[in-house]
Design an enzyme around this catalytic site. Structure first.
Site, PDB file in Angstrom:
ATOM      1  N   ASP A  43       0.847  -1.193   0.000  1.00  0.00           N
ATOM      2  CA  ASP A  43       0.000   0.000   0.000  1.00  0.00           C
ATOM      3  C   ASP A  43       0.886   1.248   0.000  1.00  0.00           C
ATOM      4  O   ASP A  43       1.731   1.415   0.879  1.00  0.00           O
ATOM      5  CB  ASP A  43      -0.905   0.016   1.237  1.00  0.00           C
ATOM      6  CG  ASP A  43      -1.856   1.191   1.167  1.00  0.00           C
ATOM      7  OD1 ASP A  43      -2.856   1.093   0.434  1.00  0.00           O
ATOM      8  OD2 ASP A  43      -1.586   2.232   1.802  1.00  0.00           O
ATOM      9  N   TYR A  48       3.373   9.907   0.857  1.00  0.00           N
ATOM     10  CA  TYR A  48       4.293   9.241   1.786  1.00  0.00           C
ATOM     11  C   TYR A  48       5.753   9.565   1.440  1.00  0.00           C
ATOM     12  O   TYR A  48       6.663   9.285   2.228  1.00  0.00           O
ATOM     13  CB  TYR A  48       4.087   7.713   1.809  1.00  0.00           C
ATOM     14  CG  TYR A  48       2.672   7.269   2.151  1.00  0.00           C
ATOM     15  CD1 TYR A  48       1.772   8.134   2.767  1.00  0.00           C
ATOM     16  CD2 TYR A  48       2.230   5.983   1.844  1.00  0.00           C
ATOM     17  CE1 TYR A  48       0.470   7.733   3.060  1.00  0.00           C
ATOM     18  CE2 TYR A  48       0.935   5.579   2.148  1.00  0.00           C
ATOM     19  CZ  TYR A  48       0.060   6.460   2.747  1.00  0.00           C
ATOM     20  OH  TYR A  48      -1.223   6.059   3.040  1.00  0.00           O
ATOM     21  N   LYS A  77      -2.544   6.135  -4.374  1.00  0.00           N
ATOM     22  CA  LYS A  77      -3.643   7.081  -4.126  1.00  0.00           C
ATOM     23  C   LYS A  77      -3.440   8.393  -4.857  1.00  0.00           C
ATOM     24  O   LYS A  77      -2.313   8.759  -5.193  1.00  0.00           O
ATOM     25  CB  LYS A  77      -3.763   7.325  -2.610  1.00  0.00           C
ATOM     26  CG  LYS A  77      -3.730   6.004  -1.826  1.00  0.00           C
ATOM     27  CD  LYS A  77      -4.004   6.134  -0.369  1.00  0.00           C
ATOM     28  CE  LYS A  77      -3.800   4.781   0.304  1.00  0.00           C
ATOM     29  NZ  LYS A  77      -2.436   4.552   0.766  1.00  0.00           N
ATOM     30  N   HIS A 110      -7.404   9.811  -2.051  1.00  0.00           N
ATOM     31  CA  HIS A 110      -6.808   9.664  -0.721  1.00  0.00           C
ATOM     32  C   HIS A 110      -7.695  10.244   0.392  1.00  0.00           C
ATOM     33  O   HIS A 110      -7.825   9.652   1.450  1.00  0.00           O
ATOM     34  CB  HIS A 110      -5.428  10.331  -0.692  1.00  0.00           C
ATOM     35  CG  HIS A 110      -4.521   9.785   0.355  1.00  0.00           C
ATOM     36  ND1 HIS A 110      -3.164   9.705   0.202  1.00  0.00           N
ATOM     37  CD2 HIS A 110      -4.776   9.279   1.585  1.00  0.00           C
ATOM     38  CE1 HIS A 110      -2.632   9.170   1.288  1.00  0.00           C
ATOM     39  NE2 HIS A 110      -3.589   8.908   2.141  1.00  0.00           N
TER      40      HIS A 110
END
Ligand code: A2P
Length: 316
Positions: A43, A48, A77, A110
C-alpha cells in the site's frame, strides 16, 4: 493467504504492507524483505514521499525472479491537489513513474478534501478548494477514466464516510470497489462496514495497530494505548499470539483487508502470520466490546483557520 474477491474475479491479498511513515533509506529494504517473506500486497501513496524507493525494490524483486508483476497487488492514491477531472490521470502517471510500473491494481482518492494544485501539505485556509466548487463526483470521473484506460485495474476511495460515498455512488459508471479507512478495535467502523457491504465496496483497515509512529503533531496527549490494552494482551497470551496478531486476525476475520506498517523484519513476519489466526466467536465479541469511536488519525490537521471543511463534514 486470505483474499478479497472483486466482481471482475480479481483477488486482492487481504494482508498488505503499509508504507506510510516508512522512512526513505529504510523502505527499500523493508519492501524487499516483505516480498521475500511472502507479502504480495503493498500500500503506497505519493504523499508518503517514498514511492520511488518502493518502486525500485519492486522492480528488483521482479528482475531477481522472486515474484512476477501479476502476483503483486499494488495500491496507490490520488493526492488532494489533483482532484480536478483533468488532473487525475497526470497525477496517476507521476505515481506510476515513481513506482516504475505500467498500471496499479488499485487507485484510491486519498481524502474527501480538495487542495489547490501544487499544495502538498496545506498551511492556510486559502490552500483548500471547497467540495461545492470541486465535487467528489467530478474527481470520480477522472478516476473512471483511469480505469477505462487500464492504468488502474480497480478504483476506490479512502477516508470516506457514508454520505461522501453516496455522492459518488449516485453518479458513478464504475462504482468504487474499495474504501480504505482507519479501523481497529477502538474504531471498528461497524456502520460504514455494513453500508459498504451492501454496496459491494470492500474495506481496508489502515492504522490497524494504532499508528504509534505518527509525528507528535498528529498525536493527542491522552490517546488510548491500543497495543497495551489489557484485554488484548490477555487474549494474546492465552492463544500464544502477539497483540498485533490478535488485532490483525480480528480485522481479517471480519472480512476486511489490513495493511500494518513495519520496517522491522521480525514484526513484518509476525504480522504476515496473522493471516493464519482464527479467533472464536467469543473472542471476536470480546475484541468488539473495546469499541470507543476513537480516531488516531482524526483529520483535525485539515481544519486550519478559514477552511471550507468541518470535522463533522469530513467524516460524514
Ligand atoms: P516498526 O515499523 O518499527 O515495526 P500502523 O500499521 O497502525 O500504522 O502501526 C505502525 C506502527 O506499529 C509502527 O510504529 C510499527 O513499528 C509498529 N508495529 C508494526 N508491527 C508491529 C507488531 N507486530 N508489534 C508491535 N508494533 C508493531
Amino acid at each position: 493467504m486470505k483474499t478479497l474477491k472483486f466482481s471482475s474475479n480479481d483477488s486482492m491479498p487481504a494482508l498488505g504492507l503499509g508504507t506510510w511513515k516508512s522512512p526513505k533509506g529504510e523502505v527499500y529494504r523493508a519492501v524487499k524483505t516483505a516480498i521475500k517473506l511472502g507479502y504480495r500486497h503493498l500500500d503506497c501513496a505519493p504523499v508518503y514521499g517514498n514511492q520511488h524507493e518502493v518502486g525500485t525494490a519492486i522492480k528488483e524483486c521482479i528482475e531477481e525472479g522472486l515474484v512476477t508483476r501479476e502476483e503483486l497487488w499494488i495500491t496507490s492514491k490520488l493526492w488532494n491537489d489533483a482532484h480536478a477531472e483533468a488532473d487525475v490521470i497526470p497525477a496517476l502517471q507521476e505515481t506510476l513513474k515513481s513506482l516504475q510500473l505500467n498500471y496499479l491494481d488499485l487507485f484510491l482518492i486519498h481524502w474527501p478534501v480538495a487542495l489547490k494544485k501544487g499544495i502538498g501539505l496545506p498551511q492556510r485556509g486559502d490552500d483548500f478548494i471547497a467540495l461545492s466548487t470541486l465535487p467528489l463526483s467530478t474527481t470520480w470521473k477522472g478516476m473512471e477514466r483511469a480505469k477505462d484506460q487500464h492504468l488502474a485495474r480497480h478504483i476506490g476511495v479512502s477516508n470516506f464516510g457514508i454520505e461522501s460515498l453516496k455522492k459518488i455512488l449516485a453518479e458513478a459508471n464504475h462504482p468504487p470497489e474499495m474504501n480504505q479507512v482507519e479501523c481497529h478495535p477502538y474504531l471498528p467502523q461497524n456502520e460504514l462496514h455494513h453500508f459498504c457491504r451492501e454496496h459491494a465496496i470492500h474495506l481496508t483497515a489502515y492504522a490497524p495497530l494504532g499508528s504509534g509512529d505518527r509525528s507528535a503533531a498528529m498525536k493527542a496527549e491522552d490517546e488510548p494505548d491500543l497495543l497495551g490494552n489489557p484485554l488484548l494482551n490477555n487474549m494474546a497470551r492465552a492463544h500464544d499470539l502477539s497483540v498485533a496478531q490478535v488485532i490483525l486476525g480480528w480485522d481479517l476475520q471480519r472480512g476486511m483487508a489490513v495493511i500494518p506498517k513495519s520496517t522491522n523484519p521480525q514484526r513484518m513476519a509476525e504480522n504476515l502470520a496473522a493471516t493464519k489466526v482464527s479467533l472464536s466467536e467469543a473472542d471476536m465479541n470480546h475484541v468488539a466490546s473495546l469499541a470507543k469511536n476513537y480516531r488516531y488519525v482524526n483529520g483535525r490537521f485539515w481544519l486550519l483557520e478559514g477552511v471550507p471543511y468541518t470535522y463533522e463534514g469530513l467524516w460524514e
